[in-house]
Write a protein that holds these residues in place. Structure first.
Motif, PDB file in Angstrom:
ATOM      1  N   ARG A  72     -14.478  26.948   9.523  1.00 57.94           N
ATOM      2  CA  ARG A  72     -13.996  25.786   8.786  1.00 57.94           C
ATOM      3  C   ARG A  72     -12.910  26.212   7.800  1.00 57.94           C
ATOM      4  O   ARG A  72     -12.883  27.367   7.360  1.00 57.94           O
ATOM      5  N   PRO A  73     -12.023  25.303   7.416  1.00 51.17           N
ATOM      6  CA  PRO A  73     -10.893  25.688   6.554  1.00 51.17           C
ATOM      7  C   PRO A  73     -11.295  26.311   5.227  1.00 51.17           C
ATOM      8  O   PRO A  73     -10.550  27.108   4.666  1.00 51.17           O
ATOM      9  N   ASP A  74     -12.462  25.961   4.707  1.00 56.80           N
ATOM     10  CA  ASP A  74     -12.862  26.470   3.397  1.00 56.80           C
ATOM     11  C   ASP A  74     -13.663  27.762   3.469  1.00 56.80           C
ATOM     12  O   ASP A  74     -14.174  28.244   2.461  1.00 56.80           O
ATOM     13  N   THR A  75     -13.778  28.350   4.651  1.00 58.76           N
ATOM     14  CA  THR A  75     -14.604  29.548   4.827  1.00 58.76           C
ATOM     15  C   THR A  75     -13.822  30.806   4.493  1.00 58.76           C
ATOM     16  O   THR A  75     -12.705  31.007   4.975  1.00 58.76           O
ATOM     17  N   THR A 108     -17.131  24.504  18.017  1.00 59.84           N
ATOM     18  CA  THR A 108     -16.286  25.665  18.326  1.00 59.84           C
ATOM     19  C   THR A 108     -17.078  26.929  18.644  1.00 59.84           C
ATOM     20  O   THR A 108     -16.499  27.917  19.088  1.00 59.84           O
ATOM     21  N   THR A 141     -14.591  29.099  15.501  1.00 64.30           N
ATOM     22  CA  THR A 141     -13.468  28.842  14.604  1.00 64.30           C
ATOM     23  C   THR A 141     -14.028  28.430  13.258  1.00 64.30           C
ATOM     24  O   THR A 141     -14.794  27.464  13.159  1.00 64.30           O
ATOM     25  N   SER A 169     -22.755  28.819  13.260  1.00 67.57           N
ATOM     26  CA  SER A 169     -22.593  27.361  13.119  1.00 67.57           C
ATOM     27  C   SER A 169     -22.608  26.928  11.659  1.00 67.57           C
ATOM     28  O   SER A 169     -22.112  25.843  11.324  1.00 67.57           O
ATOM     29  N   ALA A 181     -16.318  25.299  12.483  1.00 66.75           N
ATOM     30  CA  ALA A 181     -15.956  23.918  12.763  1.00 66.75           C
ATOM     31  C   ALA A 181     -16.836  23.398  13.896  1.00 66.75           C
ATOM     32  O   ALA A 181     -17.158  24.135  14.832  1.00 66.75           O
ATOM     33  N   ARG A 240      -8.359  31.550  11.941  1.00 67.82           N
ATOM     34  CA  ARG A 240      -9.733  31.163  11.607  1.00 67.82           C
ATOM     35  C   ARG A 240     -10.730  31.627  12.669  1.00 67.82           C
ATOM     36  O   ARG A 240     -11.881  31.208  12.685  1.00 67.82           O
TER      37      ARG A 240
END
Length: 433
Positions: A324-327, A297, A322, A290, A294, A241
């Motif tokens: 975000r997980p959904d990016t 980060t 880093t 940003s 996350a 990520r």
């Protein structure tokens, strides 16, 4: 080749002995979709890529196309500057497609450090992947000696007189003094026509001794691009990520005398003006990242490093985050485009000011990007770039160079900076310094 695209379900890779990527690209220059992502082999450009004959091309759906799992690897794209600027500028003439995408079943990856070539074939099943790998490996045998041809253009006239640029810079300085903005990147343009029988790849060959980390040639139909960009826009590793961007702000010309050359680099490193200009863009990129990062980060890992290229020294900083997980790739490009280093701060207002002084930019200062087999993104900023369009059997070209304008900018110095930045392309196109 546009239309519904089927995903790659199988991949075959082979590692074979080294060949020079430019020579291999020269052997493929006449094929449809000829592509050469040619790096300088340095720390930022360890790998080069060569391919041709995409099995799908498109782009009219915009960045959302990149959400299709079938376009998650093996894809090259060009996102034009004006596509990202339009929300700020409103409707303007479209001089280049907003987005061009092509998917390559067969591709060659050249590792400059290990001196090996990885042959990759992709397909809907093992047999089609193997056939694609066979086709890519056969390209190596088509390599030709890539000698530099004569200059392909007679002239490279500016689209406006230098006095117009000086006036534009003065206007931006006045706008900054009034509090309208802090910085804007204002560009000049040159255009012309190649000689009969010459084509854009000739320009790529003439830039070979000035290779940059993100050099590129790409031709789709009647459009082509030649870039000698040293600037990374974004990398994104979907496994970790991790996002990285390396904005360039601050330039000095190179000098033939080593002592004078070192003094110019030292002057750039210590320049309060250039450091302030660079820091503005670092802050802008931190803000852009940003939107998809996350919390906590985003970081400026390295500030104000000197990078030296054949014709210029640059001041470069590195910002990481880093995701975000959904990016995904589409989210990242949408959040950060156009690149901050070639717009200004605040970004939205800088784009409006740029539009007041420039016609549409087209691909210049947009981004050329590659999505690899692991879904990782590498995207350059299309500076040091010329675009080409074929009309009635002749290639017409357009190239731009800009400078970041701040409160204490000197118009004459900014004009000289654009001349330093266009030098390599001018020599490649016309042979004239």
């Amino acid at each position: 080749m546009s239309g519904r695209i089927q995903p790659f379900l199988a991949t075959e890779t082979r590692v074979v002995p080294w060949r020079e990527p430019l020579s291999v690209a020269a052997g493929l220059r006449g094929l449809e979709g000829a592509l050469a992502l040619l790096s300088d082999g340095g720390p930022l450009g360890r790998r080069s890529f060569v391919a041709a004959e995409p099995d799908w091309t498109g782009g009219e759906g915009g960045l959302d196309l990149l959400r299709d799992p079938a376009l998650s690897r093996g894809v090259v794209g060009l996102h034009a500057y004006d596509a990202g600027a339009r929300p700020a500028t409103g409707p303007r003439e479209q001089v280049w497609p907003d987005l061009m995408l092509a998917r390559y079943p067969a591709i060659l990856a050249f590792d400059h450090r290990d001196r090996t070539v990885t042959v990759t074939g992709r397909g809907s099943d093992a047999a089609s992947a193997r056939a694609a790998a066979d086709r890519a490996e056969a390209w190596l045998a088509e390599a030709v000696e890539a000698a530099a041809p004569p200059p392909p253009a007679l002239a490279m006239p500016p689209e406006a007189l230098p006095e117009a640029y000086l006036a534009a810079v003065a206007d931006v300085i006045a706008r900054i003094a009034s509090g309208e903005l802090f910085q804007a990147n204002i560009a000049r343009a040159w255009s012309g026509e190649l000689r009969a029988g010459a084509d854009p790849f000739d320009v790529m060959l003439r830039l070979a001794d000035r290779a940059a980390a993100y050099g590129a040639f790409w031709r789709l139909g009647d459009r082509a691009l030649v870039s000698n960009s040293p600037e990374l826009f974004l990398t994104f590793d979907p496994a970790s990520r991790r996002i990285e961007t390396r904005p360039i702000k601050g330039t000095r010309p190179r000098h033939a005398d080593p002592a004078r050359d070192a003094a110019l680099a030292a002057d750039l490193r210590s320049s309060a003006k250039d450091r302030a200009e660079n820091l503005m863009i670092v802050d802008l990129m931190r803000n852009d990242l940003s939107r998809v990062a996350a919390p906590g980060t985003v970081a400026a890992d390295r500030l104000f490093e000197i990078e030296s290229h054949p014709t210029v020294h640059h001041l470069v900083s590195t910002v990481t985050a880093t995701a975000r997980p959904d990016t995904g790739v589409a989210d990242l490009l949408a959040a950060t485009f156009p690149p901050g280093s070639i717009t200004g701060a605040p970004k939205h207002q800088a784009i409006k000011v740029i539009a007041a002084h420039e016609p549409p930019r087209g691909p210049w200062c947009g981004s050329l990007f590659h999505i690899g087999d692991d879904g990782a993104l590498t995207a350059s900023v299309l500076i040091r770039t010329a675009s080409f369009e074929l009309s009635e059997g002749r290639w017409r070209f357009r190239a731009l160079a800009g400078a970041g304008i701040v409160a204490d900018s000197d118009p004459a110095s900014e004009l000289a900076e654009t001349e330093a930045k266009i030098l390599a392309l001018r020599e490649a196109l016309t042979g004239a310094a």
